[in-house]
Design a protein around this motif. Structure first.
Motif, PDB file in Angstrom:
ATOM      1  N   ASP B   7       0.729  -1.320  -0.053  1.00 49.84           N
ATOM      2  CA  ASP B   7       0.072   0.120  -0.016  1.00 49.84           C
ATOM      3  C   ASP B   7       0.982   1.188   0.167  1.00 49.84           C
ATOM      4  OD1 ASP B   7      -1.545   1.824   0.589  1.00 49.84           O
ATOM      5  OD2 ASP B   7      -2.113   1.559   2.510  1.00 49.84           O
ATOM      6  N   CYS B   8       0.833   1.804  -1.361  1.00 52.19           N
ATOM      7  CA  CYS B   8       1.925   3.032  -1.240  1.00 52.19           C
ATOM      8  C   CYS B   8       0.745   4.349  -1.341  1.00 52.19           C
ATOM      9  CB  CYS B   8       2.903   3.062  -2.507  1.00 52.19           C
ATOM     10  SG  CYS B   8       4.163   1.979  -1.980  1.00 52.19           S
ATOM     11  N   PRO B  14      10.213   9.455  -4.530  1.00 49.21           N
ATOM     12  CA  PRO B  14      10.347   8.026  -5.009  1.00 49.21           C
ATOM     13  C   PRO B  14      10.120   7.181  -4.159  1.00 49.21           C
ATOM     14  CG  PRO B  14      12.585   8.987  -4.050  1.00 49.21           C
ATOM     15  CD  PRO B  14      11.282   9.966  -3.533  1.00 49.21           C
ATOM     16  N   VAL B  15       9.079   7.377  -3.018  1.00 48.42           N
ATOM     17  CA  VAL B  15       8.945   6.192  -1.856  1.00 48.42           C
ATOM     18  C   VAL B  15       8.397   4.853  -2.541  1.00 48.42           C
ATOM     19  CG1 VAL B  15       7.580   5.593   0.378  1.00 48.42           C
ATOM     20  CG2 VAL B  15       8.838   7.882  -0.106  1.00 48.42           C
ATOM     21  N   VAL B  18      11.174   2.986  -4.382  1.00 45.46           N
ATOM     22  CA  VAL B  18      12.063   2.204  -3.482  1.00 45.46           C
ATOM     23  C   VAL B  18      11.481   1.284  -2.720  1.00 45.46           C
ATOM     24  CG1 VAL B  18      13.756   2.628  -1.740  1.00 45.46           C
ATOM     25  CG2 VAL B  18      13.545   4.478  -3.519  1.00 45.46           C
ATOM     26  N   LYS B  19      10.269   1.438  -2.360  1.00 47.89           N
ATOM     27  CA  LYS B  19       9.557   0.244  -1.429  1.00 47.89           C
ATOM     28  C   LYS B  19       9.374  -1.031  -2.431  1.00 47.89           C
ATOM     29  CE  LYS B  19       6.926   2.320   2.141  1.00 47.89           C
ATOM     30  NZ  LYS B  19       5.864   2.770   2.767  1.00 47.89           N
TER      31      LYS B  19
END
Lengths: 185, 75
Positions: B7-8, B14-15, B18-19
């Motif tokens: 869940d982004c 850029p989270v 990267v996740k």
């Protein structure tokens, strides 16, 4: 199906709509357009394109609306800065341009039907955004420009200062990315 | 074969990228990663990165301004 729905479906399946309004344009298209419009900006207003300097003026106008005075502040002490403030918001090209950027961004999202009011996920985001905003605003003022006024317009006018700004910004971005991974992953 | 959802939503660039990169490293070949995003720049850089890295990618627009990037780990 109602005719309205049919029309909307027809538009959303249209190739031209998808190409121009729905899908993001390639980076090169954006770069070429930005270059052309910054030339138009310089030619029509006599000043290179800048974004964050406008916010300092907005701050001054708000402060003055509440009865304050920035006449003695060093940042606004030049005749040019005073004249800009006296001419007011409505006669300030940069203010209109910033409003145009905000409205244009909104319009592009609406055309692509991608408007979404996003949730704030954590308190960390509020702290990071506020701190980041303050640092960017403060830094942009003491550097006499942000990544538009000092970097983009600096390099576009063949000024060495734009490249110096670029090197420092790259270093800052590296540090910022490390902090981001540390606190947000 | 496993299906993993991250869940982004509400995360800015850029989270999400990267996740997804970190998650994909832990996964086995053939596993599916579904990234829920609502940041349009992640909708560009996440599929771009996954495709260059050689994975199968599909983007679903699930709602206004909301997407699911489905990545099948190939290698």
């Amino acid at each position: 199906m109602s005719t309205f729905k049919e029309t909307m479906l027809k538009i959303s399946n249209n190739d031209m709509y998808k190409k121009w309004l729905k899908t993001a344009w390639p980076y090169v298209t954006g770069a070429v357009l930005l270059s052309l419009f910054q030339i138009a900006t310089l030619a029509s207003t006599g000043n290179p394109w800048g974004v964050s300097g406008v916010f300092a003026n907005w701050g001054a106008w708000i402060y003055e609306a509440f009865g304050g005075s920035v006449a003695k502040w060093y940042y606004f002490s030049s005749d040019g800065a005073q004249a800009t403030l006296e001419n007011g918001f409505l006669n300030h090209a940069g203010s209109w341009r910033n409003i145009g950027i905000i409205l244009g961004a909104l319009l592009s999202v609406l055309f692509a039907s991608q408007l979404k009011i996003k949730k704030i996920k954590s308190k960390k985001q509020i702290i990071a955004a506020s701190l980041g905003g303050l640092l960017m605003g403060y830094g942009a003022r003491i550097a006499f420009g942000c990544n538009i006024g000092a970097l983009f317009s600096g390099i576009a006018s063949l000024s060495l200062s734009g490249w110096v700004f670029a090197i420092a910004m790259f270093g800052g971005a590296v540090v910022g990315s490390k902090l981001l991974v540390k606190f947000f992953m | 074969m496993q299906e993993i959802v991250i869940d982004c939503l509400g995360e800015a660039c850029p989270v999400p990228l990267v996740k997804a990169q970190n998650k994909l490293k832990e996964m086995n070949i053939g596993d599916i990663l579904i990234c829920q995003i609502d940041h349009s720049c992640a909708m560009k850089n996440l599929p771009e990165w996954a495709r260059t890295d050689g994975h199968n990618v599909e983007v679903d627009e699930v709602d206004d301004g909301e997407w699911e990037v489905v990545i099948e780990k190939v290698k």
